[in-house]
Design a protein around this motif. Structure first.
Motif, PDB file in Angstrom:
ATOM      1  N   ILE A  26       0.843  -1.200   0.000  1.00 14.40           N
ATOM      2  CA  ILE A  26       0.000   0.000   0.000  1.00 14.40           C
ATOM      3  C   ILE A  26       0.879   1.252   0.000  1.00 14.40           C
ATOM      4  O   ILE A  26       0.595   2.218  -0.711  1.00 14.40           O
ATOM      5  N   GLU A  27       1.938   1.218   0.763  1.00 12.31           N
ATOM      6  CA  GLU A  27       2.886   2.338   0.756  1.00 12.31           C
ATOM      7  C   GLU A  27       3.488   2.526  -0.639  1.00 12.31           C
ATOM      8  O   GLU A  27       3.606   3.653  -1.141  1.00 12.31           O
ATOM      9  N   LYS A  28       3.844   1.422  -1.278  1.00 15.40           N
ATOM     10  CA  LYS A  28       4.386   1.466  -2.638  1.00 15.40           C
ATOM     11  C   LYS A  28       3.346   2.016  -3.617  1.00 15.40           C
ATOM     12  O   LYS A  28       3.673   2.808  -4.507  1.00 15.40           O
ATOM     13  N   ALA A  29       2.098   1.603  -3.450  1.00 13.10           N
ATOM     14  CA  ALA A  29       1.018   2.091  -4.314  1.00 13.10           C
ATOM     15  C   ALA A  29       0.805   3.586  -4.130  1.00 13.10           C
ATOM     16  O   ALA A  29       0.650   4.333  -5.115  1.00 13.10           O
ATOM     17  N   ASP A  30       0.798   4.052  -2.885  1.00 11.25           N
ATOM     18  CA  ASP A  30       0.636   5.487  -2.627  1.00 11.25           C
ATOM     19  C   ASP A  30       1.748   6.282  -3.304  1.00 11.25           C
ATOM     20  O   ASP A  30       1.491   7.309  -3.949  1.00 11.25           O
ATOM     21  N   THR A  31       2.975   5.825  -3.174  1.00  9.40           N
ATOM     22  CA  THR A  31       4.110   6.500  -3.813  1.00  9.40           C
ATOM     23  C   THR A  31       3.939   6.512  -5.327  1.00  9.40           C
ATOM     24  O   THR A  31       4.169   7.536  -5.982  1.00  9.40           O
ATOM     25  N   ALA A  32       3.505   5.394  -5.888  1.00 10.38           N
ATOM     26  CA  ALA A  32       3.302   5.309  -7.336  1.00 10.38           C
ATOM     27  C   ALA A  32       2.193   6.255  -7.795  1.00 10.38           C
ATOM     28  O   ALA A  32       2.326   6.919  -8.832  1.00 10.38           O
ATOM     29  N   ILE A  33       1.113   6.349  -7.034  1.00 13.12           N
ATOM     30  CA  ILE A  33       0.032   7.278  -7.378  1.00 13.12           C
ATOM     31  C   ILE A  33       0.558   8.708  -7.337  1.00 13.12           C
ATOM     32  O   ILE A  33       0.329   9.497  -8.254  1.00 13.12           O
ATOM     33  N   ASN A  34       1.257   9.043  -6.276  1.00 19.30           N
ATOM     34  CA  ASN A  34       1.768  10.411  -6.115  1.00 19.30           C
ATOM     35  C   ASN A  34       2.747  10.789  -7.219  1.00 19.30           C
ATOM     36  O   ASN A  34       2.806  11.945  -7.630  1.00 19.30           O
ATOM     37  N   LEU A  60      -2.421  15.197  -7.276  1.00 19.42           N
ATOM     38  CA  LEU A  60      -3.010  14.275  -6.313  1.00 19.42           C
ATOM     39  C   LEU A  60      -1.945  13.728  -5.369  1.00 19.42           C
ATOM     40  O   LEU A  60      -0.858  13.347  -5.794  1.00 19.42           O
ATOM     41  N   ALA A  61      -2.285  13.701  -4.093  1.00 14.86           N
ATOM     42  CA  ALA A  61      -1.406  13.129  -3.068  1.00 14.86           C
ATOM     43  C   ALA A  61      -2.241  12.194  -2.197  1.00 14.86           C
ATOM     44  O   ALA A  61      -3.322  12.565  -1.741  1.00 14.86           O
ATOM     45  N   VAL A  62      -1.726  10.983  -2.003  1.00 12.86           N
ATOM     46  CA  VAL A  62      -2.410   9.970  -1.203  1.00 12.86           C
ATOM     47  C   VAL A  62      -1.438   9.462  -0.151  1.00 12.86           C
ATOM     48  O   VAL A  62      -0.270   9.219  -0.439  1.00 12.86           O
ATOM     49  N   GLU A  63      -1.937   9.316   1.082  1.00 14.19           N
ATOM     50  CA  GLU A  63      -1.132   8.728   2.146  1.00 14.19           C
ATOM     51  C   GLU A  63      -2.054   8.061   3.151  1.00 14.19           C
ATOM     52  O   GLU A  63      -3.246   8.372   3.210  1.00 14.19           O
ATOM     53  N   GLN A  64      -1.491   7.163   3.914  1.00 14.47           N
ATOM     54  CA  GLN A  64      -2.261   6.441   4.922  1.00 14.47           C
ATOM     55  C   GLN A  64      -1.966   7.039   6.299  1.00 14.47           C
ATOM     56  O   GLN A  64      -0.820   7.279   6.639  1.00 14.47           O
ATOM     57  N   ALA A  65      -3.046   7.244   7.063  1.00 19.42           N
ATOM     58  CA  ALA A  65      -2.908   7.756   8.424  1.00 19.42           C
ATOM     59  C   ALA A  65      -3.220   6.663   9.437  1.00 19.42           C
ATOM     60  O   ALA A  65      -3.464   6.948  10.596  1.00 19.42           O
ATOM     61  N   GLY A  66      -3.227   5.423   8.979  1.00 15.50           N
ATOM     62  CA  GLY A  66      -3.470   4.287   9.853  1.00 15.50           C
ATOM     63  C   GLY A  66      -4.006   3.114   9.050  1.00 15.50           C
ATOM     64  O   GLY A  66      -4.789   3.306   8.130  1.00 15.50           O
ATOM     65  N   LEU A  67      -3.544   1.920   9.399  1.00 18.84           N
ATOM     66  CA  LEU A  67      -3.949   0.695   8.701  1.00 18.84           C
ATOM     67  C   LEU A  67      -4.136  -0.436   9.694  1.00 18.84           C
ATOM     68  O   LEU A  67      -3.385  -0.549  10.663  1.00 18.84           O
TER      69      LEU A  67
END
Length: 130
Positions: free
Chosen positions: A10-18, A64-71
């Protein structure tokens, strides 16, 4: 404590989206994956999902910026349910927290892959009454 492999994906996906690195992003999705683009609109399969992410990037002016604030990852056999607090922002969108739901499945040859990407979570159940 070690992080679950799905958290790392998911972290890798967020980086790829960003970064708009759609090749890296598509490798994280199962061939038959479903992406909830917005309530009432889904993309199915990698080809449609890629087109959706390109359109989303265009829509948000490539900011667009996506990040996780908890999982929380709940794993049973070859399936993992992810409950996430996802923060989405862009130059035209203030930081918005979504209670996302993701489903990953373990593929013998490819490892964990995202099968369902629903950043709207239970909000899909809320009907627009207006």
């Amino acid at each position: 404590m070690d992080r679950h492999p799905v958290e790392l994906l998911i972290e890798k996906a967020d980086t790829a989206i960003n970064r708009e690195d759609f090749d890296t992003l598509m490798a994280i999705y199962a061939e038959d994956a479903v992406l909830v683009v917005k309530p009432g609109l889904e993309a199915r399969g990698r080809d449609q999902i890629r087109k959706a992410f390109v359109a989303i990037a265009d829509h948000f002016g490539h900011s667009l910026a996506v990040e996780q604030a908890g999982l929380v990852v709940l794993e049973a056999g070859d399936t993992a349910l992810v409950l996430a607090r996802t923060v989405v922002s862009a130059t035209t969108l203030p930081p918005t927290v979504r209670n996302a739901t993701y489903v990953f499945r373990r593929d013998p040859g490819a490892g964990w892959l995202c099968a369902i990407d629903n950043s709207y979570g239970h909000d899909l159940m809320i009907q627009d009454e207006g």
